[in-house]
Design an enzyme around this catalytic site. Structure first.
Site, PDB file in Angstrom:
ATOM      1  N   LYS A 152      18.645  40.847  -7.225  1.00 50.91           N
ATOM      2  CA  LYS A 152      17.718  39.908  -7.895  1.00 50.91           C
ATOM      3  C   LYS A 152      16.270  40.179  -7.500  1.00 50.91           C
ATOM      4  CE  LYS A 152      17.179  35.336  -6.651  1.00 50.91           C
ATOM      5  NZ  LYS A 152      17.655  33.962  -6.495  1.00 50.91           N
ATOM      6  N   GLY A 178      17.423  26.380 -12.013  1.00 59.51           N
ATOM      7  CA  GLY A 178      18.525  26.866 -12.854  1.00 59.51           C
ATOM      8  C   GLY A 178      18.289  28.278 -13.370  1.00 59.51           C
ATOM      9  N   ASP A 190       0.813  -1.229   0.000  1.00 57.37           N
ATOM     10  CA  ASP A 190       0.000   0.000   0.000  1.00 57.37           C
ATOM     11  C   ASP A 190       0.843   1.275   0.000  1.00 57.37           C
ATOM     12  OD1 ASP A 190       1.051   0.052   2.520  1.00 57.37           O
ATOM     13  OD2 ASP A 190      -0.823  -0.382   3.561  1.00 57.37           O
ATOM     14  N   ARG A 200      12.664  38.069  -7.876  1.00 58.69           N
ATOM     15  CA  ARG A 200      12.084  36.819  -8.370  1.00 58.69           C
ATOM     16  C   ARG A 200      10.755  37.108  -9.047  1.00 58.69           C
ATOM     17  NH1 ARG A 200      12.919  31.789  -8.810  1.00 58.69           N
ATOM     18  NH2 ARG A 200      14.885  31.713  -7.673  1.00 58.69           N
ATOM     19  N   GLN A 209       9.546  28.490   2.290  1.00 62.41           N
ATOM     20  CA  GLN A 209       8.245  29.006   2.743  1.00 62.41           C
ATOM     21  C   GLN A 209       8.397  29.397   4.216  1.00 62.41           C
ATOM     22  OE1 GLN A 209       5.690  29.527   0.768  1.00 62.41           O
ATOM     23  NE2 GLN A 209       4.015  29.949   2.178  1.00 62.41           N
ATOM     24  N   ASP A 242      26.553  30.290  -5.698  1.00 61.02           N
ATOM     25  CA  ASP A 242      25.266  30.409  -4.997  1.00 61.02           C
ATOM     26  C   ASP A 242      25.102  29.225  -4.051  1.00 61.02           C
ATOM     27  OD1 ASP A 242      22.906  31.604  -4.302  1.00 61.02           O
ATOM     28  OD2 ASP A 242      21.906  31.323  -6.233  1.00 61.02           O
ATOM     29  N   HIS A 278      18.721  27.704   4.088  1.00 55.37           N
ATOM     30  CA  HIS A 278      18.185  28.901   3.445  1.00 55.37           C
ATOM     31  C   HIS A 278      17.611  29.822   4.527  1.00 55.37           C
ATOM     32  CE1 HIS A 278      16.449  30.843  -0.150  1.00 55.37           C
ATOM     33  NE2 HIS A 278      15.479  31.191   0.671  1.00 55.37           N
TER      34      HIS A 278
HETATM   35  C1  R5P Z   1      17.522  31.960  -3.533  1.00 54.25           C
HETATM   36  O1  R5P Z   1      17.273  32.624  -2.582  1.00 54.25           O
HETATM   37  C2  R5P Z   1      18.656  30.998  -3.558  1.00 54.25           C
HETATM   38  O2  R5P Z   1      19.793  31.522  -2.980  1.00 54.25           O
HETATM   39  C3  R5P Z   1      18.936  30.567  -4.976  1.00 54.25           C
HETATM   40  O3  R5P Z   1      19.380  31.689  -5.712  1.00 54.25           O
HETATM   41  C4  R5P Z   1      17.705  29.987  -5.617  1.00 54.25           C
HETATM   42  O4  R5P Z   1      17.156  29.007  -4.783  1.00 54.25           O
HETATM   43  C5  R5P Z   1      18.015  29.386  -6.967  1.00 54.25           C
HETATM   44  O5  R5P Z   1      16.853  28.844  -7.469  1.00 54.25           O
HETATM   45  P1  R5P Z   1      16.638  28.625  -9.005  1.00 54.25           P
HETATM   46  O6  R5P Z   1      17.749  27.765  -9.514  1.00 54.25           O
HETATM   47  O7  R5P Z   1      15.290  27.945  -9.098  1.00 54.25           O
HETATM   48  O8  R5P Z   1      16.602  29.979  -9.653  1.00 54.25           O
END
Ligand code: R5P
Length: 296
Positions: free
Chosen positions: A191, A224, A35, A193, A92, A218, A124
């Protein structure tokens, strides 16, 4: 005496840690019921048992990890340490939109309840000051992958790069550590997002990359998108060659292709998350941290 318990997928890393600690390596076997439930089984642990499991791709692994902690205690472990180079669910770290969960505050206490100490690499922590603030019931031992990356890169041909660049302000800590190890200048992008896979980047005023062989640094490469955008902008600024180094490689083969097309000639990662790009072993810094912490 110490025993290091590893799951089959990362037995090599668990074995390297056992060797570095002068401990015994032991394999966790997992039975899968029809299961879908799983039942881990351990062999007799030493009084201090270390469970090695990186929790990228975490959902199934989280349950197995908690069950294994219980199995190790029942089998006699008196001190239980989890080594999870990648600690999941930290992105999160607040409720960004109504209706969402606060994942960090669910997952971290679950893990912390199961272990006396937890070793993590480059967690993180963009908006979380200290892991103890979220889950004080365990001893958190955070490390950085920058040490392993810096040592390995400095031991190579010292003249391979001219410049270190971080893709966002948070990456300055790792970019600066590598720039210091390699005696190179460093700067970071700003940066924003835009979505899970897309970001916009702005270079600081006066930032130069013309003719430079750049090392991009990083903590994580996931979709990526961040490193690909950074490489595109650096190529537009005239960079002559771009390589990248990250602590945690979580990206798939489609992202690898995208990175290559964006101009990233090579990407290397620490070996906490099993990935073809693994090049920087973490066993020595993790063992050193455990020795320091527990006077081993
Ligand atoms: C963001 O705060 C992290 O330091 C990385 O820059 C991020 O997790 C990279 O994610 P991705 O490859 O999806 O852009």
């Amino acid at each position: 005496m110490i025993s290091v318990h590893g799951f089959p997928e990362s037995l090599a890393q668990a074995g390297a840690l056992a060797d570095a600690l002068g401990g015994v390596l032991s394999r966790v076997e997992t039975h899968r019921f029809a299961d879908g439930e799983t039942l881990p089984r351990v062999t007799a642990p030493e009084p201090h048992a270390v469970l090695y499991r990186s929790l990228h791709d975490p959902n199934a692994k989280l349950i197995e990890t908690l069950l294994t902690a219980d199995a190790l205690r029942r089998a006699g472990a008196r001190r239980l340490t989890l080594v999870t180079p990648y600690l999941p669910y930290l992105r999160q770290d607040q409720v960004f939109e109504a209706g969402q969960a606060l994942s960090r505050d669910v997952v971290l206490p679950l893990l912390a309840d199961g272990f006396d100490a937890i070793v993590v690499v480059d967690p993180h922590l963009h908006r979380t000051a200290r892991l103890e603030d979220v889950a004080p019931q365990t001893r958190w031992i955070p490390l950085s992958g920058a040490e392993a990356m810096g040592r390995a890169l400095a031991a190579e041909d010292g003249g391979a790069f001219d410049l270190v660049v971080g893709p966002d302000r948070e990456s300055l800590q790792w970019a600066r550590a590598l720039a210091e190890a390699l005696h190179l200048p460093v700067w970071t992008f700003d940066k924003k997002r835009l979505s899970d896979r897309d970001v916009s980047l702005e270079a600081p005023a006066g930032a130069a990359a013309g003719g430079a062989r750049v090392l991009l640094v990083d903590d994580v490469c996931s979709s990526g998108g961040t490193l690909a955008k950074a490489a595109e902008v650096l190529m537009a600024l005239g960079a002559s060659r771009i390589e990248a180094a990250v602590t945690h490689a979580l990206y798939d083969s489609a992202a690898a292709l995208m990175l290559e097309e964006a101009g990233v000639r090579a990407l290397r990662s620490c070996d906490g998350c099993l990935h073809p790009s693994n090049a920087f072993p973490l066993a020595a810094p993790i063992a050193a941290a455990l020795r320091r912490e527990f006077a081993l």
